[in-house]
Design a protein around this motif. Structure first.
Motif, PDB file in Angstrom:
ATOM      1  N   ALA A 194       0.824  -1.207   0.000  1.00 40.81           N
ATOM      2  CA  ALA A 194       0.000   0.000   0.000  1.00 40.81           C
ATOM      3  C   ALA A 194       0.857   1.256   0.000  1.00 40.81           C
ATOM      4  CB  ALA A 194      -0.932  -0.004   1.203  1.00 40.81           C
ATOM      5  N   ALA A 195       1.996   1.195   0.677  1.00 44.47           N
ATOM      6  CA  ALA A 195       2.862   2.371   0.760  1.00 44.47           C
ATOM      7  C   ALA A 195       3.499   2.694  -0.587  1.00 44.47           C
ATOM      8  CB  ALA A 195       3.943   2.143   1.806  1.00 44.47           C
ATOM      9  N   LYS A 196       3.526   1.729  -1.485  1.00 44.90           N
ATOM     10  CA  LYS A 196       4.187   1.914  -2.773  1.00 44.90           C
ATOM     11  C   LYS A 196       3.205   2.173  -3.907  1.00 44.90           C
ATOM     12  CE  LYS A 196       7.962  -1.186  -1.423  1.00 44.90           C
ATOM     13  NZ  LYS A 196       8.705  -2.420  -1.746  1.00 44.90           N
ATOM     14  N   ASP A 253       1.971  14.598 -11.737  1.00 48.17           N
ATOM     15  CA  ASP A 253       3.333  14.522 -12.245  1.00 48.17           C
ATOM     16  C   ASP A 253       3.347  14.517 -13.767  1.00 48.17           C
ATOM     17  OD1 ASP A 253       4.593  14.230  -9.656  1.00 48.17           O
ATOM     18  OD2 ASP A 253       3.756  12.205  -9.621  1.00 48.17           O
ATOM     19  N   ARG A 254       2.348  13.857 -14.347  1.00 43.57           N
ATOM     20  CA  ARG A 254       2.256  13.758 -15.801  1.00 43.57           C
ATOM     21  C   ARG A 254       0.790  13.844 -16.204  1.00 43.57           C
ATOM     22  NH1 ARG A 254       5.539   8.341 -17.280  1.00 43.57           N
ATOM     23  NH2 ARG A 254       5.130   9.040 -19.415  1.00 43.57           N
ATOM     24  N   ARG A 293       2.690   1.608 -16.344  1.00 42.70           N
ATOM     25  CA  ARG A 293       2.951   1.129 -14.983  1.00 42.70           C
ATOM     26  C   ARG A 293       4.415   0.784 -14.768  1.00 42.70           C
ATOM     27  NH1 ARG A 293      -1.166  -3.168 -12.561  1.00 42.70           N
ATOM     28  NH2 ARG A 293       0.224  -2.708 -10.830  1.00 42.70           N
ATOM     29  N   ALA A 294       5.087   0.328 -15.818  1.00 42.21           N
ATOM     30  CA  ALA A 294       6.498  -0.059 -15.688  1.00 42.21           C
ATOM     31  C   ALA A 294       7.409   1.144 -15.502  1.00 42.21           C
ATOM     32  CB  ALA A 294       6.931  -0.858 -16.914  1.00 42.21           C
ATOM     33  N   ASP A 295       6.926   2.324 -15.878  1.00 37.77           N
ATOM     34  CA  ASP A 295       7.697   3.557 -15.709  1.00 37.77           C
ATOM     35  C   ASP A 295       7.505   4.054 -14.278  1.00 37.77           C
ATOM     36  OD1 ASP A 295       8.801   6.072 -15.696  1.00 37.77           O
ATOM     37  OD2 ASP A 295       7.806   6.752 -17.516  1.00 37.77           O
ATOM     38  N   THR A 296       8.529   3.986 -13.485  1.00 42.92           N
ATOM     39  CA  THR A 296       8.421   4.340 -12.059  1.00 42.92           C
ATOM     40  C   THR A 296       8.735   5.811 -11.792  1.00 42.92           C
ATOM     41  OG1 THR A 296      10.711   3.645 -11.675  1.00 42.92           O
ATOM     42  CG2 THR A 296       8.974   1.995 -11.349  1.00 42.92           C
ATOM     43  N   SER A 297       8.809   6.632 -12.835  1.00 40.53           N
ATOM     44  CA  SER A 297       9.201   8.024 -12.657  1.00 40.53           C
ATOM     45  C   SER A 297       8.072   8.904 -12.125  1.00 40.53           C
ATOM     46  CB  SER A 297       9.702   8.601 -13.986  1.00 40.53           C
ATOM     47  OG  SER A 297       8.644   8.676 -14.928  1.00 40.53           O
ATOM     48  N   GLY A 306      -0.016  -0.873  -7.586  1.00 42.88           N
ATOM     49  CA  GLY A 306       1.185  -1.261  -6.858  1.00 42.88           C
ATOM     50  C   GLY A 306       2.179  -1.914  -7.795  1.00 42.88           C
ATOM     51  N   GLU A 307       3.205  -2.502  -7.226  1.00 43.04           N
ATOM     52  CA  GLU A 307       4.250  -3.119  -8.045  1.00 43.04           C
ATOM     53  C   GLU A 307       3.801  -4.421  -8.709  1.00 43.04           C
ATOM     54  OE1 GLU A 307       7.798  -3.481  -5.774  1.00 43.04           O
ATOM     55  OE2 GLU A 307       8.198  -1.321  -5.719  1.00 43.04           O
TER      56      GLU A 307
END
Length: 234
Positions: free
Chosen positions: A3-5, A57-58, A145-149, A193-194
């Motif tokens: 949840a934190a991520k 952010d985007r 989703r794979a872009d973690t920026s 999430g991840e």
């Protein structure tokens, strides 16, 4: 804990546009701008974001004018200056040639792809199929989703595309919940999430100007069908 991520996706549909003239004749679908109601809807969405102090952010749109205009109106209300990213892969599901559809087949052509658990062979206006839409949208969502920026992203897309994204989030499978209505200018809230199946669906089809959806019980495609029938005198 995962949840934190988790990151936040705000998924909007563009505001209302006028697809047909007064006689039901279609305008070029790729070129239609927002109408006055659509401008009000997207400004209201922007005001809702501003009221909650949401920072993006985007901001990602398709390359069609109605999503670009909608996103710009949202940003005008939030006071953010963000360069829009145009992702053509997020264009609306493609229809066929309206004039080629027989009168008796109109209702099926307009509505079958947006039924509950629509089968992959179902086509939108005898054009792109549900399966083809899934093949187009799922990889784009995975890429985002794979872009973690980013932590918070605003997607301003289309009714059919939004259904594909929401269906993916809800089921994690190649399923299309076509009856997830998407009102013009609506906001959906998703957390990711991840792990691939770590989706949390927080809000679906929140329309700031019509939060209780009390104006109509028709779907958006049923209303479009009604408008088009006029051109055939039906």
């Amino acid at each position: 804990m995962n949840a934190a991520k988790r990151r936040r996706v705000y998924l909007m549909r563009h505001g209302s546009v006028t697809y047909f003239d007064e006689d039901g004749r279609p305008y070029p679908p790729d070129d239609v701008p927002l109408n006055e109601k659509g401008r009000q809807q997207t400004s209201a969405a922007g005001q809702a974001f501003a009221h909650q102090n949401i920072i993006f952010d985007r901001v990602i749109v398709s390359n069609l004018p109605r999503t670009i205009e909608s996103a710009l109106r949202v940003l005008a209300e939030t006071g953010q200056q963000i360069q829009l990213e145009q992702w053509p892969e997020f264009q609306e599901v493609r229809g066929g040639v309206l004039e080629d559809i027989l009168d008796d087949d109109l209702e099926e052509a307009f509505t079958s792809a947006f039924s509950c658990m629509a089968e992959e062979h179902k086509q939108f206006l005898e054009g792109e199929s549900v399966g083809q839409l899934i093949d187009r949208i799922h990889p784009v969502v995975d890429r985002l989703r794979a872009d973690t920026s980013w932590d918070t992203v605003l997607l301003v897309l289309h009714g059919g595309v939004n259904r594909a994204v929401l269906s993916y989030a809800i089921t994690g499978q190649r399923l299309f919940l076509g009856n997830l209505e998407q009102s013009p200018g609506c906001i959906n809230v998703l957390d990711v999430g991840e792990p691939a199946k770590d989706w949390v669906v927080q809000t679906i089809n929140y329309a700031p100007l019509l939060p209780l959806q009390n104006e109509s019980r028709y779907t958006s495609m049923e209303e479009v069908l009604h408008q088009y029938r006029k051109s055939r005198g039906l």
